[in-house]
Design an enzyme around this catalytic site. Structure first.
Site, PDB file in Angstrom:
ATOM      1  N   GLY A 121      27.499   8.651  27.677  1.00 20.94           N
ATOM      2  CA  GLY A 121      27.699   8.864  26.239  1.00 20.94           C
ATOM      3  C   GLY A 121      29.118   8.508  25.806  1.00 20.94           C
ATOM      4  N   GLY A 155      23.794  13.046  24.164  1.00 20.04           N
ATOM      5  CA  GLY A 155      24.291  13.133  25.535  1.00 20.04           C
ATOM      6  C   GLY A 155      25.709  12.589  25.530  1.00 20.04           C
ATOM      7  N   LYS A 198      13.532   3.870  39.329  1.00 23.48           N
ATOM      8  CA  LYS A 198      13.809   2.500  38.888  1.00 23.48           C
ATOM      9  C   LYS A 198      12.686   1.554  39.301  1.00 23.48           C
ATOM     10  CE  LYS A 198      18.772   3.421  38.979  1.00 23.48           C
ATOM     11  NZ  LYS A 198      19.972   3.459  39.836  1.00 23.48           N
ATOM     12  N   GLY A 205      28.783   3.381  36.372  1.00 26.41           N
ATOM     13  CA  GLY A 205      30.054   3.251  35.662  1.00 26.41           C
ATOM     14  C   GLY A 205      29.820   3.514  34.197  1.00 26.41           C
TER      15      GLY A 205
END
Lengths: 339, 339
Positions: A15, A10, A227, A319
């Site tokens: 990545g 990825g 999550k 981020g």
């Protein structure tokens, strides 16, 4: 010098963040942990660069941004991708950063299980396989005697999984309540500060690149629910999957509702709750000035423990380099125990 | 079954918390880590209870509270204390919870160095020896090949040292800024909410048991400065001692100053700053609603990193069981690596 040969699978934002983080930190890791990190392959969705002697991490980022495909990497570019790459090179650790798919969990699921079968350790930022098949995947890691780490799957750079396991290991965890999606928190914060409507704020957030073109996963609470499942399984030992979470998103929140809440000293936040009684993501009223009053794309979580009271942690939920830093911390913890 | 034989040195609030925490968690630790914790001695300032076969942790707490001295423990009471206890019993780990002394670092310093010489691991909540002789003490641990852990010395139950080392291991730490003293934060919060003067608020805090009869260590910033030094050494690699910290306390803060700040949307907080440029404890203006806006006896710290941005952690800075939980987490991390 020991060596850890890495495949980056990825090569989107995360990545590329991994490649940059390795480039920035490999000297420190060599110095402090006595292990040389070597990226032997990196793959995007349709091509890859493979070199047993090691690739230049910043060159990978440069090629991807200038040419769009990793196959353009000189002498090392190939048209292989996905599972084939795991057979094409000798490696020790898979860093898996493909996009989350909450319907099929692919390609993360197949990649991860194949790496386990090959006896390799895996560090992931993916939520799909964890949200749909947590116990199957973690059991497969155990059966194959390999390490499997997934700090970056929840909270991005905000430590929560290793944090709770390692630094609160003496405590029983009673519940975790928090804001686990940065995009919705940004939208709600902006609706609150500007008095603007949901539709307009969503559009502005899309223009700023904070919300995706198809914002469903974020605004309908799906991302936060993934999550929630991961935290339930990994930290509270609750055997749950995505379908066990009660989910409500933010698309029905009006500027009027936010205004009314504000008058009474409250904010509306998309709150995830993980407890033996409740697996739930829903908009809730929280007190202004409380620890839930975090704005912008920040994530936060309050961990309720039996011995240490409540501990709150807060950090950037997304981020490129930030998320990669959480994955690199996972790599370091594997180096510390296995190398 | 492996065994870890423990001496608890110091039996005030924290020492008693350790006994309670061990009593509550020894079954979990046996189950999860395969090690049996056994308290073979506990000592207060003038007496002790010693038994090679193990003492009952809750009985120690009961005896101390009902009789005032551990020597009243049936068949195990002695008039030994301090260094003598380390010679009187076979043990593996010293849990050191004597009161902090910022002039001499004693008795913590001698106890710790003696335990190291005996080849024993040490977990401490004490700040004195760390603030005055950090490098000497940590070097002695290294020279003797033993473990030395001190999470509880800063922030009580708020994880900060292990947190930064273990869960932010991929990151460089640029600075730590936070509120590291709960008593002064309580006094300032109360002056802010009630508009009361420093003297009256201090007196009320003393009546509530939040401030000590001699409040100097807290209100003059000495306690926070000790913690600043410990963080500087342990997390930023700055070789500093207590005298290197610029310290100003809160005793000159007037209710007028707080009122003026409030009008502009600010609060006055006692802020500790740890960075290569600054080791400083001083009252500062912080924005209302910012992460520094925590009230009561809470502690918080914002860790500025190179890769992960800013991470903030918040938790109870004091409390008997809470502080003991941080020490027990240190014990578990030793069990994981050495047993």
């Amino acid at each position: 010098m020991k060596e850890c040969r890495i495949i980056i699978m990825g090569f989107g934002a995360v990545g590329q963040g991994i490649a940059r983080a390795i480039s920035l930190k490999k000297a420190m890791i060599k110095q402090d942990y006595g292990v040389e990190l070597k990226v032997v392959a990196a793959a995007d969705s349709s091509s890859s660069a493979i070199c047993q002697e090691g690739l230049d991490e910043m060159m990978l980022v440069h090629i991807k941004n200038s040419e769009g495909r990793l196959s353009a990497y000189r002498d090392c570019g190939t048209n292989m991708s996905g599972l084939d790459v795991l057979d094409a090179v000798e490696y020790d650790l898979l860093m898996e950063a493909t996009p989350t798919n909450i319907e099929t969990a692919e390609p993360a699921l197949s990649l991860t299980l194949k790496a386990f079968e090959q006896g390799k350790d895996v560090v992931t930022s993916n939520k799909g396989h964890l949200a749909l098949k947590f116990s199957e995947v973690t059991q497969a890691a155990e059966d194959n005697g390999v390490e499997f780490k997934y700090e970056a799957s929840v909270g991005g750079a905000m430590p929560i999984i290793n944090f709770t396991r390692d630094t609160l290991s003496s405590c029983g965890i009673e519940s975790i309540v928090g804001i686990l999606n940065g995009t919705t928190n940004y939208i709600l914060s902006r609706m609150t500060s500007e008095g603007s409507s949901y539709d307009i704020t969503l559009k502005e957030s899309q223009e700023l690149g904070i919300a995706e073109t198809n914002p469903t996963q974020d605004v309908e609470g799906i991302d936060a629910a993934c999550k929630t499942v991961i935290l339930a399984n990994s930290l509270l030992g609750i055997d749950a999957t995505y379908d066990d979470v009660e989910v409500e998103g933010i698309s029905n929140i009006t500027s009027q509702a936010i205004e009314l809440a504000k008058k009474d000293g409250y904010l509306i936040k998309l709150i995830a709750e993980v407890s033996p009684k409740n697996l739930k993501v829903a908009p809730r009223l929280v007190k202004m000035g409380s620890s839930y009053d975090v704005s912008g794309t920040l994530n936060m979580a309050t961990i309720k423990t039996d011995l240490a009271g409540e501990i709150t942690v807060m950090g950037l939920g997304a981020g490129s380099l930030e998320t990669a830093s959480a994955m690199l911390t996972d790599v370091i913890s594997i180096l510390k125990t296995k190398y």
